[in-house]
Design an enzyme around this catalytic site. Structure first.
Site, mmCIF file in Angstrom:
data_model
loop_
_atom_site.group_PDB
_atom_site.id
_atom_site.type_symbol
_atom_site.label_atom_id
_atom_site.label_comp_id
_atom_site.label_asym_id
_atom_site.label_seq_id
_atom_site.Cartn_x
_atom_site.Cartn_y
_atom_site.Cartn_z
ATOM 1 C CE LYS A 32 -2.265 2.624 2.833
ATOM 2 N NZ LYS A 32 -2.074 4.299 1.910
ATOM 3 C CD GLU A 45 13.008 3.077 8.880
ATOM 4 O OE1 GLU A 45 12.507 4.174 8.975
ATOM 5 O OE2 GLU A 45 12.963 3.122 7.384
ATOM 6 C CB CYS A 96 12.670 8.067 9.708
ATOM 7 S SG CYS A 96 13.691 6.710 8.558
ATOM 8 C CD GLU A 140 10.394 11.063 12.858
ATOM 9 O OE1 GLU A 140 8.722 10.671 13.652
ATOM 10 O OE2 GLU A 140 11.198 10.901 11.912
HETATM 11 P P1 ADP Z 1 3.054 10.349 7.719
HETATM 12 O O1 ADP Z 1 1.931 10.230 9.513
HETATM 13 O O2 ADP Z 1 4.035 10.645 8.434
HETATM 14 O O3 ADP Z 1 1.959 10.950 7.031
HETATM 15 P P2 ADP Z 1 1.556 7.206 8.565
HETATM 16 O O4 ADP Z 1 2.976 6.674 9.541
HETATM 17 O O5 ADP Z 1 0.387 7.949 9.265
HETATM 18 O O6 ADP Z 1 2.705 8.691 8.240
HETATM 19 O O7 ADP Z 1 1.406 7.027 6.908
HETATM 20 C C1 ADP Z 1 2.724 5.604 6.455
HETATM 21 C C2 ADP Z 1 1.558 5.324 5.757
HETATM 22 O O8 ADP Z 1 0.848 4.558 6.762
HETATM 23 C C3 ADP Z 1 0.750 5.803 5.139
HETATM 24 O O9 ADP Z 1 1.230 4.574 3.842
HETATM 25 C C4 ADP Z 1 -0.366 5.299 5.161
HETATM 26 O O10 ADP Z 1 -1.689 6.002 4.182
HETATM 27 C C5 ADP Z 1 -0.605 4.134 6.209
HETATM 28 N N1 ADP Z 1 -1.185 4.820 7.545
HETATM 29 C C6 ADP Z 1 -2.655 5.562 8.338
HETATM 30 N N2 ADP Z 1 -2.879 4.850 9.327
HETATM 31 C C7 ADP Z 1 -2.555 3.431 9.368
HETATM 32 C C8 ADP Z 1 -3.475 2.753 9.927
HETATM 33 N N3 ADP Z 1 -4.073 2.954 10.815
HETATM 34 N N4 ADP Z 1 -3.684 1.585 9.848
HETATM 35 C C9 ADP Z 1 -2.646 1.560 8.422
HETATM 36 N N5 ADP Z 1 -1.633 1.669 7.703
HETATM 37 C C10 ADP Z 1 -2.470 3.722 8.119
#
Ligand code: ADP
Length: 503
Positions: A198, A273, A307, A404
């Site tokens: 994804k 990660e 990161c 962060e």
């Molecule tokens: P950022 O906050 O830097 O945007 P995230 O950790 O929110 O990073 O997002 C990283 C990835 O995790 C993206 O592909 C996002 O769509 C996905 N993501 C966000 N929330 C969820 C969740 N609850 N479950 C699974 N994947 C998620």
């Protein structure tokens, strides 16, 4: 893929990137390019202007289920498990070659979508992804177990085999969209897993284009499936799916914790990660020009959206003023602009959300009494630009020091002349994170002693942000579970089976 008739989005894009951007975008499931089951799409924005670039499918739990079942079928039967390791390696190598042939196109797409300078994407993001696929292609024929002598007696033969773990869900972020896809896909495919990947909703373009190259390289249907969609609607059902054997995630620590919880349903294996707040530590005997330039690049590279960014700068009190003014001078001279402008050194942040987040940290720094030596504000009238920022007068307990920021913002602290290495390491380790650190000194013993004391998955000496497909990368503490890259990552995607024969 159908070609739409919309105009070229940016005259600086080459013909190939323009053709891709203006084509109809589809997810890749079971060897076919497809729209979302619900027929929905969502917009992708250019962070340099805030304007819409195109629409991509808004995948949901129905698409997740289709993709996972395709990956399951491809793993449990069909061409993939029957394929020889040598042939699997060849496919990965072919993918690397195809990607390399399209370097300019991928660099332009990455720059348009993420905002990063195209000049950097061309020499870093794309070649590192190519290298990763090449490096991992070699492991396809080298994933093996060992024979083990038993104390139970001589009349046993025991050996281990490493088997692919199965169907792997991979969820990636937006800071290095193509490279993160490569880090995830390369090792999983090398050892024989099948994948549902994804992409981040902010930056789906290079991942979707990569899916076309995966098809062109000749991977069998269902081995790689690529989804676009939002975290809760698409990522969460993927992480929770019962037919998935393992989930590998890169992103925020907050979402990492949700992924770990989602995985408990079938106790699928998890690697994470996550975030960091990495120290760059400058000793008084360091090559000061190199250390100052290195500390600046440690935080400003990729707009600070790494990161492992060197976001906490520590300098010995005798050189503190020199270091802070040197890094601030560099900050003031960095050329900001649209990523597609070839002279740009620092682009916009990825999204309006990220822009608001980083500005929130600047406000908090101001309110909590930090001194802004450089930057501290937005840049330009449009797009999500934040000027490279250096803060001093900070201490632990302040949000800008503890959390962060994920932007071009560094907090500088001094360490005392009489601080021994243990005290200094305690200062550097005073974080919930433990992803990386850099140490700048000419004293070889001090460098290695610090390397031992730092609680982080990577320690750089007289450098920062050096990556290689052969080097494991990952975090201590809340920076994650497991390692990406190198031989280490293969453990993430294999199960070990012990076979014992009574002779
Ligand atoms: P950022 O906050 O830097 O945007 P995230 O950790 O929110 O990073 O997002 C990283 C990835 O995790 C993206 O592909 C996002 O769509 C996905 N993501 C966000 N929330 C969820 C969740 N609850 N479950 C699974 N994947 C998620």
């Amino acid at each position: 893929m159908a070609t739409a008739t919309s105009p070229i989005v940016d005259s600086r894009l080459g013909a190939a990137a323009s053709a891709f951007v203006t084509s109809k975008h589809q997810m890749y499931i079971d060897g076919k390019f497809t729209s979302a089951s619900a027929g929905k799409t969502f917009p992708v924005y250019n962070p340099a202007t805030g304007e819409e670039i195109c629409q991509v499918p808004e995948g949901d739990h129905v698409d997740v289920d289709r993709a996972v079942r395709a990956a399951r079928r491809a793993f449990d039967g069909g061409a993939w498990p029957a394929m020889s390791p040598s042939k699997r390696g060849q496919l990965l190598y072919r993918l690397a070659d195809l990607l390399e042939q399209h370097t300019d196109e991928f660099a332009e797409l990455e720059s348009l979508d993420n905002g990063k300078p195209v000049s950097i994407a061309r020499v870093a993001d794309v070649p590192l992804a190519v290298d990763l696929f090449r490096y991992m292609s070699g492991w396809a024929t080298k994933t093996m177990g060992s024979t083990i002598p038993l104390s139970a007696g001589n009349d046993f033969l025991s050996y281990t085999v490493r088997e692919p773990i199965g169907v792997v869900a991979q969820i990636i972020p937006w800071n290095f969209p193509l490279l993160m896809a490569a880090w995830k896909l390369g090792p999983a495919l090398a050892v024989g897993c099948t994948v549902v990947l994804k992409l981040a909703e902010q930056t789906p373009l290079t991942g979707l284009r990569l899916a076309q190259l995966i098809e062109e390289a000749g991977f069998p249907a269902g081995v790689v499936n690529v989804l676009t969609g939002f975290g809760e609607a698409c990522g969460a059902p993927l992480a929770a799916h019962d037919l998935v054997d393992k989930v590998a995630f890169t992103g925020s620590t907050e979402v990492g914790k949700l992924i770990a919880k989602a995985a408990t349903g079938n106790l699928k294996k998890v690697t994470l990660e996550l975030g960091g707040k990495s120290p760059a530590i400058i000793f008084p005997d360091a090559d000061m020009d190199a250390a100052i330039a290195g500390a600046a690049s440690a935080i400003f590279f990729n707009q600070g959206q790494c990161c492992c960014a060197g976001s906490r700068l520590f300098a010995h009190e005798s050189v503190f003023d020199q270091v802070v003014s040197g890094v601030s001078d560099i900050a003031g001279k960095i050329k900001m602009g649209e990523g597609l402008d070839p002279s740009t050194e620092l682009g916009p942040l990825v999204s309006d959300e990220q822009f608001a987040r980083v500005n929130g940290f600047l406000k908090s720094g101001r309110e909590q009494g930090a001194k802004f030596v450089a930057g501290g504000k937005e840049h330009g009238g449009r797009g999500y630009f934040v000027a490279p920022t250096v803060m001093s007068g900070v201490k632990p307990g302040m949000k800008v020091v503890d959390e962060e920021i994920f932007g071009p913002v560094v907090v500088a602290q001094s360490f005392a002349s009489d601080a021994d290495l243990d005290r200094l390491a305690a200062q550097a380790n005073d974080s919930i994170y433990g992803l990386a650190a850099s140490v700048w000194t000419r004293d070889i013993s001090a460098a290695h002693k610090m390397a031992r004391r730092i609680k982080a998955g990577t320690v750089w000496v007289n450098c920062h942000n050096v990556f290689d497909a052969a080097l494991p990368f990952g975090g201590y503490k809340q920076s994650g579970w497991g390692r990406e890259m190198g031989a280490e990552v293969l453990n993430n995607y294999t199960e070990v089976k012990a076979v014992t024969v009574k002779l």
